[in-house]
Design a protein around this motif. Sequence first.
Motif, PDB file in Angstrom:
ATOM      1  N   ALA A  23     -61.184  58.683 -70.809  1.00  0.00           N
ATOM      2  CA  ALA A  23     -60.254  57.580 -70.545  1.00  0.00           C
ATOM      3  C   ALA A  23     -61.077  56.418 -70.009  1.00  0.00           C
ATOM      4  O   ALA A  23     -61.685  56.530 -68.942  1.00  0.00           O
ATOM      5  CB  ALA A  23     -59.212  57.995 -69.522  1.00  0.00           C
ATOM      6  N   ILE A  24     -61.125  55.340 -70.780  1.00  0.00           N
ATOM      7  CA  ILE A  24     -61.840  54.142 -70.327  1.00  0.00           C
ATOM      8  C   ILE A  24     -60.815  53.249 -69.647  1.00  0.00           C
ATOM      9  O   ILE A  24     -59.792  52.902 -70.247  1.00  0.00           O
ATOM     10  CB  ILE A  24     -62.466  53.390 -71.523  1.00  0.00           C
ATOM     11  N   ILE A  25     -61.089  52.875 -68.409  1.00  0.00           N
ATOM     12  CA  ILE A  25     -60.137  52.044 -67.671  1.00  0.00           C
ATOM     13  C   ILE A  25     -60.699  50.634 -67.573  1.00  0.00           C
ATOM     14  O   ILE A  25     -61.695  50.394 -66.892  1.00  0.00           O
ATOM     15  CB  ILE A  25     -59.873  52.614 -66.254  1.00  0.00           C
ATOM     16  N   GLY A  26     -60.055  49.706 -68.253  1.00  0.00           N
ATOM     17  CA  GLY A  26     -60.507  48.312 -68.264  1.00  0.00           C
ATOM     18  C   GLY A  26     -60.985  47.924 -69.647  1.00  0.00           C
ATOM     19  O   GLY A  26     -61.798  48.623 -70.254  1.00  0.00           O
ATOM     20  N   GLY A  27     -60.457  46.810 -70.127  1.00  0.00           N
ATOM     21  CA  GLY A  27     -60.810  46.332 -71.474  1.00  0.00           C
ATOM     22  C   GLY A  27     -61.591  45.040 -71.436  1.00  0.00           C
ATOM     23  O   GLY A  27     -61.417  44.164 -72.276  1.00  0.00           O
ATOM     24  N   GLY A  28     -62.468  44.901 -70.418  1.00  0.00           N
ATOM     25  CA  GLY A  28     -63.432  43.800 -70.415  1.00  0.00           C
ATOM     26  C   GLY A  28     -64.612  44.200 -71.296  1.00  0.00           C
ATOM     27  O   GLY A  28     -64.531  45.166 -72.074  1.00  0.00           O
ATOM     28  N   LEU A  29     -65.712  43.480 -71.159  1.00  0.00           N
ATOM     29  CA  LEU A  29     -66.860  43.760 -72.027  1.00  0.00           C
ATOM     30  C   LEU A  29     -67.340  45.199 -71.868  1.00  0.00           C
ATOM     31  O   LEU A  29     -67.637  45.877 -72.863  1.00  0.00           O
ATOM     32  CB  LEU A  29     -67.998  42.774 -71.717  1.00  0.00           C
ATOM     33  N   ALA A  30     -67.407  45.683 -70.628  1.00  0.00           N
ATOM     34  CA  ALA A  30     -67.911  47.045 -70.406  1.00  0.00           C
ATOM     35  C   ALA A  30     -67.022  48.069 -71.103  1.00  0.00           C
ATOM     36  O   ALA A  30     -67.516  48.958 -71.810  1.00  0.00           O
ATOM     37  CB  ALA A  30     -67.988  47.341 -68.909  1.00  0.00           C
ATOM     38  N   GLY A  31     -65.708  47.948 -70.922  1.00  0.00           N
ATOM     39  CA  GLY A  31     -64.790  48.916 -71.523  1.00  0.00           C
ATOM     40  C   GLY A  31     -64.846  48.874 -73.045  1.00  0.00           C
ATOM     41  O   GLY A  31     -64.867  49.914 -73.718  1.00  0.00           O
ATOM     42  N   LEU A  32     -64.890  47.666 -73.584  1.00  0.00           N
ATOM     43  CA  LEU A  32     -64.917  47.531 -75.047  1.00  0.00           C
ATOM     44  C   LEU A  32     -66.225  48.067 -75.624  1.00  0.00           C
ATOM     45  O   LEU A  32     -66.237  48.733 -76.662  1.00  0.00           O
ATOM     46  CB  LEU A  32     -64.748  46.055 -75.435  1.00  0.00           C
ATOM     47  N   TYR A  33     -67.310  47.779 -74.925  1.00  0.00           N
ATOM     48  CA  TYR A  33     -68.612  48.243 -75.417  1.00  0.00           C
ATOM     49  C   TYR A  33     -68.682  49.772 -75.335  1.00  0.00           C
ATOM     50  O   TYR A  33     -69.191  50.432 -76.243  1.00  0.00           O
ATOM     51  CB  TYR A  33     -69.723  47.586 -74.595  1.00  0.00           C
ATOM     52  N   ALA A  34     -68.132  50.327 -74.268  1.00  0.00           N
ATOM     53  CA  ALA A  34     -68.108  51.794 -74.141  1.00  0.00           C
ATOM     54  C   ALA A  34     -67.307  52.397 -75.294  1.00  0.00           C
ATOM     55  O   ALA A  34     -67.732  53.372 -75.927  1.00  0.00           O
ATOM     56  CB  ALA A  34     -67.499  52.192 -72.796  1.00  0.00           C
ATOM     57  N   ALA A  35     -66.153  51.798 -75.584  1.00  0.00           N
ATOM     58  CA  ALA A  35     -65.307  52.315 -76.668  1.00  0.00           C
ATOM     59  C   ALA A  35     -66.048  52.227 -78.006  1.00  0.00           C
ATOM     60  O   ALA A  35     -66.019  53.160 -78.821  1.00  0.00           O
ATOM     61  CB  ALA A  35     -64.007  51.518 -76.722  1.00  0.00           C
ATOM     62  N   TYR A  36     -66.720  51.124 -78.205  1.00  0.00           N
ATOM     63  CA  TYR A  36     -67.478  50.908 -79.445  1.00  0.00           C
ATOM     64  C   TYR A  36     -68.553  51.975 -79.602  1.00  0.00           C
ATOM     65  O   TYR A  36     -68.697  52.599 -80.659  1.00  0.00           O
ATOM     66  CB  TYR A  36     -68.078  49.499 -79.367  1.00  0.00           C
ATOM     67  N   ARG A  37     -69.284  52.213 -78.515  1.00  0.00           N
ATOM     68  CA  ARG A  37     -70.384  53.177 -78.588  1.00  0.00           C
ATOM     69  C   ARG A  37     -69.859  54.619 -78.697  1.00  0.00           C
ATOM     70  O   ARG A  37     -70.410  55.427 -79.442  1.00  0.00           O
ATOM     71  CB  ARG A  37     -71.284  53.028 -77.350  1.00  0.00           C
ATOM     72  N   LEU A  38     -68.779  54.933 -77.985  1.00  0.00           N
ATOM     73  CA  LEU A  38     -68.215  56.287 -78.081  1.00  0.00           C
ATOM     74  C   LEU A  38     -67.677  56.525 -79.487  1.00  0.00           C
ATOM     75  O   LEU A  38     -67.860  57.597 -80.067  1.00  0.00           O
ATOM     76  CB  LEU A  38     -67.093  56.477 -77.048  1.00  0.00           C
ATOM     77  N   GLY A  39     -67.009  55.499 -80.027  1.00  0.00           N
ATOM     78  CA  GLY A  39     -66.466  55.606 -81.389  1.00  0.00           C
ATOM     79  C   GLY A  39     -67.571  55.914 -82.384  1.00  0.00           C
ATOM     80  O   GLY A  39     -67.422  56.764 -83.269  1.00  0.00           O
ATOM     81  N   LYS A  40     -68.700  55.243 -82.223  1.00  0.00           N
ATOM     82  CA  LYS A  40     -69.830  55.464 -83.141  1.00  0.00           C
ATOM     83  C   LYS A  40     -70.349  56.892 -83.046  1.00  0.00           C
ATOM     84  O   LYS A  40     -70.850  57.441 -84.012  1.00  0.00           O
ATOM     85  CB  LYS A  40     -70.979  54.514 -82.788  1.00  0.00           C
ATOM     86  N   GLN A  41     -70.240  57.454 -81.837  1.00  0.00           N
ATOM     87  CA  GLN A  41     -70.741  58.829 -81.641  1.00  0.00           C
ATOM     88  C   GLN A  41     -69.673  59.876 -81.944  1.00  0.00           C
ATOM     89  O   GLN A  41     -69.904  61.066 -81.773  1.00  0.00           O
ATOM     90  CB  GLN A  41     -71.222  59.009 -80.194  1.00  0.00           C
ATOM     91  N   GLY A  42     -68.482  59.419 -82.330  1.00  0.00           N
ATOM     92  CA  GLY A  42     -67.406  60.352 -82.671  1.00  0.00           C
ATOM     93  C   GLY A  42     -66.816  61.060 -81.460  1.00  0.00           C
ATOM     94  O   GLY A  42     -66.282  62.161 -81.575  1.00  0.00           O
ATOM     95  N   ILE A  43     -66.918  60.425 -80.294  1.00  0.00           N
ATOM     96  CA  ILE A  43     -66.363  61.036 -79.069  1.00  0.00           C
ATOM     97  C   ILE A  43     -64.972  60.453 -78.816  1.00  0.00           C
ATOM     98  O   ILE A  43     -64.783  59.232 -78.878  1.00  0.00           O
ATOM     99  CB  ILE A  43     -67.302  60.787 -77.867  1.00  0.00           C
ATOM    100  N   ALA A  44     -64.009  61.326 -78.532  1.00  0.00           N
ATOM    101  CA  ALA A  44     -62.612  60.886 -78.367  1.00  0.00           C
ATOM    102  C   ALA A  44     -62.454  60.043 -77.105  1.00  0.00           C
ATOM    103  O   ALA A  44     -63.010  60.370 -76.053  1.00  0.00           O
ATOM    104  CB  ALA A  44     -61.703  62.109 -78.290  1.00  0.00           C
ATOM    105  N   PHE A  45     -61.702  58.957 -77.224  1.00  0.00           N
ATOM    106  CA  PHE A  45     -61.434  58.107 -76.054  1.00  0.00           C
ATOM    107  C   PHE A  45     -60.090  57.422 -76.198  1.00  0.00           C
ATOM    108  O   PHE A  45     -59.551  57.288 -77.299  1.00  0.00           O
ATOM    109  CB  PHE A  45     -62.541  57.038 -75.891  1.00  0.00           C
ATOM    110  N   ASP A  46     -59.563  56.989 -75.062  1.00  0.00           N
ATOM    111  CA  ASP A  46     -58.463  56.028 -75.021  1.00  0.00           C
ATOM    112  C   ASP A  46     -58.886  54.947 -74.050  1.00  0.00           C
ATOM    113  O   ASP A  46     -59.522  55.244 -73.032  1.00  0.00           O
ATOM    114  CB  ASP A  46     -57.169  56.677 -74.511  1.00  0.00           C
ATOM    115  N   LEU A  47     -58.544  53.704 -74.368  1.00  0.00           N
ATOM    116  CA  LEU A  47     -58.872  52.596 -73.461  1.00  0.00           C
ATOM    117  C   LEU A  47     -57.568  52.037 -72.893  1.00  0.00           C
ATOM    118  O   LEU A  47     -56.616  51.788 -73.642  1.00  0.00           O
ATOM    119  CB  LEU A  47     -59.656  51.511 -74.212  1.00  0.00           C
ATOM    120  N   PHE A  48     -57.553  51.839 -71.580  1.00  0.00           N
ATOM    121  CA  PHE A  48     -56.359  51.329 -70.898  1.00  0.00           C
ATOM    122  C   PHE A  48     -56.698  50.025 -70.188  1.00  0.00           C
ATOM    123  O   PHE A  48     -57.617  49.986 -69.361  1.00  0.00           O
ATOM    124  CB  PHE A  48     -55.860  52.352 -69.875  1.00  0.00           C
ATOM    125  N   GLU A  49     -55.960  48.986 -70.502  1.00  0.00           N
ATOM    126  CA  GLU A  49     -56.209  47.666 -69.919  1.00  0.00           C
ATOM    127  C   GLU A  49     -54.945  47.183 -69.207  1.00  0.00           C
ATOM    128  O   GLU A  49     -53.864  47.173 -69.789  1.00  0.00           O
ATOM    129  CB  GLU A  49     -56.628  46.684 -71.030  1.00  0.00           C
TER     130      GLU A  49
END
Length: 351
Positions: free
Chosen positions: A7-33
């Motif tokens: 669960a990524i909390i925050g959709g600023g640059l850090a949260g978005l970049y984390a989601a981008y990188r996790l997505g590339k690695q095929g790791i499940a995530f949800d982002l909450f802003e």
Amino acid sequence: MSETRIAIIGGGLAGLYAAYRLGKQGIAFDLFEARNRLGGRILSTESGGFDLGPSWFWPDFQLRMHNLVSELGLPVFEQYTTGATMMEDRATGAVRGAGYLPGNTSMRVEGGTSQLVRALAGLLPREHMHLNAELQAVHLEEQGLRLVFAGTLAQLPVYSHSWLALPPRLAAGIQFSPSLPEQNVQQLTAVPTWMAAHAKYVARYATPFWREAGLSGDAFSRIGPLAEIHDACNEQGAALFGFFGVNAAQRAGLSALELKAACRVQMVRLFGEQAAEPIDDSVYDWAADPYTATAQDRVSSGEHGSLDSRFTFAPPWTGRVQLIGSEAAVEQGGYMEGALAAVERVLAGLK
Ligand SMILES: Cc1cc2nc3c(=O)[nH]c(=O)nc-3n(C[C@H](O)[C@H](O)[C@H](O)COP(=O)(O)OP(=O)(O)OC[C@H]3O[C@@H](n4cnc5c(N)ncnc54)[C@H](O)[C@@H]3O)c2cc1C
């Protein structure tokens, strides 16, 4: 708890970049802003894409930012600094000075830094992105982390990890059960949120008349309300922006209209009559935004802060909850580069 689900909390640059990188690695995530928009401290005006948050990155020493904008194919350009700088104080009034030379090349993203947000968001799965989702509490259960949000969200799964892509002071406001030890809370609240005490003014004009007069658009003032002004032109139009010198408490007593009126008067003093009537102008006060600033930030001097590199959440949260916002970076804390660095550090430790 077996499967990794973050669960990524925050959709600023850090949260978005984390989601981008996790997505590339095929790791499940949800982002909450919490806000109804992505970007956090990155915000550009709707008309013209002029930055009310960060404008610059410095590729000479911020390689992650340089690489990310290149990878996303975003056009960038150098901050305009050609020409004389204006200075003003009460003794001399407004005077033309020598040009202002920033130490390193300052680069800007064409169309505003929010293009970076747009580009990252465009690559992320919508069904895993949740706006208007303010995290209030995290409960540790046998199956994993149960998150509680202010709004009503559809039934959520439990998560193996929660990555807080937030300023540490905001992370300290989240309720944990079992609770965080007081030492952790103190460590988090000790870190100032960079630029949280600040406010920006942007004025859009029909032409860059200051350039035609041999001015760079840079100005430094001891009178105010703006302390520092720079050229903000981009392909979509001409603009100047400034950082307020009057502090958050003083600003809080004035309406946006009053602040804008005072800025216009100052712009005329520094750049002449053509500055009197911008096409439009905007003020954004980050100190008044509860998703950036806490009460502590509103009285601080806005100094750079970085979390102690040895910081960890105490057991039983160790490894389960991590901070990945810019202020958690070991290097370049507070900057956009810091947001990328903090994410990469935690990604590297993901087992
Ligand atoms: C005026 C200004 C000028 C700046 N200039 C520069 C510059 O020129 N160059 C530079 O490198 N940096 C600059 N910065 C700093 C830069 O903006 C930050 O380093 C960067 O944007 C931080 O990103 P972040 O994702 O770590 O944090 P943030 O952008 O603060 O993102 C945190 C996110 O978490 C959300 N959130 C908060 N609480 C909750 C909750 N409980 N639940 C869910 N979501 C929550 C917020 O809404 C926000 O979207 C500037 C900042 C400001 C304000």
